[in-house]
Write a protein that holds these residues in place. Structure first.
Motif, PDB file in Angstrom:
ATOM      1  N   LEU A  75       1.185  -1.275  -0.384  1.00  0.00           N
ATOM      2  CA  LEU A  75       0.348   0.128  -0.207  1.00  0.00           C
ATOM      3  C   LEU A  75       0.455   1.324   0.126  1.00  0.00           C
ATOM      4  O   LEU A  75       0.284   1.959  -0.611  1.00  0.00           O
ATOM      5  CB  LEU A  75      -1.525   0.074   1.118  1.00  0.00           C
ATOM      6  N   ARG A  76       2.065   1.218   0.558  1.00  0.00           N
ATOM      7  CA  ARG A  76       3.514   2.164   0.888  1.00  0.00           C
ATOM      8  C   ARG A  76       3.343   2.540  -0.181  1.00  0.00           C
ATOM      9  O   ARG A  76       3.417   3.316  -1.004  1.00  0.00           O
ATOM     10  CB  ARG A  76       4.283   2.080   1.343  1.00  0.00           C
ATOM     11  N   ALA A  79       0.885   4.305  -2.897  1.00  0.00           N
ATOM     12  CA  ALA A  79       0.768   5.029  -2.395  1.00  0.00           C
ATOM     13  C   ALA A  79       1.336   6.408  -3.303  1.00  0.00           C
ATOM     14  O   ALA A  79       1.075   7.618  -3.177  1.00  0.00           O
ATOM     15  CB  ALA A  79       0.971   5.330  -0.762  1.00  0.00           C
ATOM     16  N   HIS A  80       2.800   5.684  -3.893  1.00  0.00           N
ATOM     17  CA  HIS A  80       3.388   6.625  -4.885  1.00  0.00           C
ATOM     18  C   HIS A  80       3.704   6.350  -6.302  1.00  0.00           C
ATOM     19  O   HIS A  80       4.033   7.256  -7.175  1.00  0.00           O
ATOM     20  CB  HIS A  80       4.996   6.687  -3.846  1.00  0.00           C
ATOM     21  N   PRO A 107       7.278   4.739   8.430  1.00  0.00           N
ATOM     22  CA  PRO A 107       6.496   4.973   7.182  1.00  0.00           C
ATOM     23  C   PRO A 107       5.765   6.447   7.040  1.00  0.00           C
ATOM     24  O   PRO A 107       6.140   6.524   5.589  1.00  0.00           O
ATOM     25  CB  PRO A 107       5.036   3.821   7.900  1.00  0.00           C
ATOM     26  N   SER A 108       6.181   7.552   7.651  1.00  0.00           N
ATOM     27  CA  SER A 108       5.563   8.427   7.460  1.00  0.00           C
ATOM     28  C   SER A 108       6.988   9.483   7.006  1.00  0.00           C
ATOM     29  O   SER A 108       6.179  10.240   6.169  1.00  0.00           O
ATOM     30  CB  SER A 108       5.477   9.636   8.965  1.00  0.00           C
ATOM     31  N   ASP A 111       7.166   7.907   3.695  1.00  0.00           N
ATOM     32  CA  ASP A 111       6.630   8.923   2.625  1.00  0.00           C
ATOM     33  C   ASP A 111       6.456  10.258   2.293  1.00  0.00           C
ATOM     34  O   ASP A 111       6.691  10.740   1.239  1.00  0.00           O
ATOM     35  CB  ASP A 111       5.022   8.877   3.152  1.00  0.00           C
ATOM     36  N   PHE A 115       7.868  12.471  -1.301  1.00  0.00           N
ATOM     37  CA  PHE A 115       6.922  13.921  -1.815  1.00  0.00           C
ATOM     38  C   PHE A 115       8.262  14.661  -1.750  1.00  0.00           C
ATOM     39  O   PHE A 115       8.169  15.075  -2.709  1.00  0.00           O
ATOM     40  CB  PHE A 115       5.833  14.135  -0.461  1.00  0.00           C
ATOM     41  N   MET A 128      -1.927  17.447   1.210  1.00  0.00           N
ATOM     42  CA  MET A 128      -1.380  15.825   1.370  1.00  0.00           C
ATOM     43  C   MET A 128      -2.462  14.943   2.101  1.00  0.00           C
ATOM     44  O   MET A 128      -2.468  13.724   2.501  1.00  0.00           O
ATOM     45  CB  MET A 128      -1.204  15.822   0.141  1.00  0.00           C
ATOM     46  N   ARG A 129      -1.446  15.034   3.438  1.00  0.00           N
ATOM     47  CA  ARG A 129      -1.415  13.683   4.264  1.00  0.00           C
ATOM     48  C   ARG A 129      -2.263  14.499   5.689  1.00  0.00           C
ATOM     49  O   ARG A 129      -2.144  13.926   6.993  1.00  0.00           O
ATOM     50  CB  ARG A 129       0.481  14.227   5.007  1.00  0.00           C
TER      51      ARG A 129
END
Lengths: 171, 174
Positions: A75-76, A79-80, A107-108, A111, A115, A128-129
């Motif tokens: 999923l991570r 996300a990108h 994980p944060s 992400d 970006f 976005m987050r």
């Protein structure tokens, strides 16, 4: 672009169903182990049965944990990498990810770092987050500290350098 | 950060009445008693009222505000995986699936329980077995629901159980 050299990053529904079934089975076996133990204690006759059952239950739990981790990773990535990406994009993505692995980003942080690499500004990333800008800034500090860099440019240089050297970072 | 009124009085009364009635029937009241049956009918009545309120109720109580969506649920899971904390004012997409699951399960429990009392199905094993499997499923769902509420409260820094009492969600982005 619909060349065969495209990699899909869809989440496998099959895996989600498998996890669901395994959770049900785990609960079933776990209650069975507990009731067996409560009924018989640990008599010599039923001991091996109980041990085997307990080991099976524990390994199911381990399998579920691994699958959940795999899905979260997927999923991570998704996300990108929306839709499908070319092999070249995937390779670049993998190298960037291997840097994040080496820096042990959370994980944060991963992400936000992704970006950052893509060139988004702090207010954009915050929007976005769903974070406050202050939160993003403190994550950025952690990213710079862990990667041993001081700015976005510095961070990018390190990644581009490893792309040109054709080897993922190993710290 | 702002405070938004999300749950109206009906939704809150419905939620906590269902908690009390289901807990009473599953854990306390004798299974073969008349009380068990009456509580069962009351639960079905509550669910039917909630479904009606889902069409005419306030904004966040309406089904239209939390349509079942696989893609939205995947998005929420992506947010969780990436550590993003985008807020949902009403029900979250994953929460919506849990609500539909619980509403349907409660109705089916009521139906299977009612069938056990009819002449046609009285004493048949499968209705009783179905009733018990559905109750186990409901209990499992409730445990998952509570775990998810605690997890989401911590992840989004919003006290969700309190919101179901006061009706207000705190800490929503402006």
């Amino acid at each position: 672009m619909t060349s065969p050299l495209q990699v899909s990053s869809r989440t496998p529904a099959g895996l989600l169903i498998l996890i669901f079934v395994q959770v049900i089975c785990t609960i079933f076996f776990a209650t069975d182990v507990v009731t067996d133990f409560a009924e018989s204690g640990l008599p010599s006759s039923g001991r091996y049965h109980l041990i085997v059952e307990a080991v099976a239950t524990l390994s199911l739990c381990a399998a579920i944990a691994l699958e959940v981790r795999y899905i979260l990773n997927l999923l991570r990535r998704k996300a990108h990498l929306e839709k499908s990406a070319s092999i070249a994009t995937m390779a670049v993505f993998d190298i960037i990810e291997s840097h994040f692995d080496a820096w042990q980003l959370t994980p944060s942080e991963r992400d936000i770092a992704m970006f950052l690499v893509k060139g988004f500004t702090i207010p954009e990333i915050a929007a976005m987050r769903g974070n406050a800008e202050g939160t993003i800034k403190s994550h950025l500090n952690a990213i710079y500290r862990k990667s041993g860099t001081h700015s976005r440019g510095d961070l990018l240089s390190g990644i581009i350098d490893s792309l040109m050297a054709e080897r993922p970072a190993r710290t | 950060m702002k405070r938004v009124r999300v749950w109206d009085l009906f939704v809150r009364l419905f939620h906590w009445s269902l908690v009390l009635l289901f807990a009473a029937n599953a854990l306390i009241v004798e299974e073969d008693s008349r009380t068990h049956e009456w509580i069962g009918y009351a639960v079905v009545g509550l669910i039917v009222a909630r479904i009606g309120w889902g069409f005419v109720g306030t904004r966040y109580a309406r089904f239209a505000s939390f349509r079942p969506s696989v893609s939205a649920a995947m998005e929420q899971m992506t947010d969780i995986a990436a550590g993003r904390t985008r807020a949902h004012v009403g029900h979250t997409p994953l929460g919506a699936w849990m609500i539909y699951n619980l509403l349907a399960t409660m109705l089916l429990i009521g139906l299977s329980g009612y069938l056990m009392t009819t002449d046609m199905f009285w004493g048949t094993a499968w209705t009783e077995e179905l009733h018990e499997i559905l109750v186990s499923w409901a209990e499992l769902s409730i445990v998952a629901h509570i775990a998810a509420v605690i997890f989401e409260s911590r992840r989004l820094h919003t006290n969700l159980p309190r919101a179901m009492v006061t009706g207000y969600k705190d800490n929503l982005p402006d």
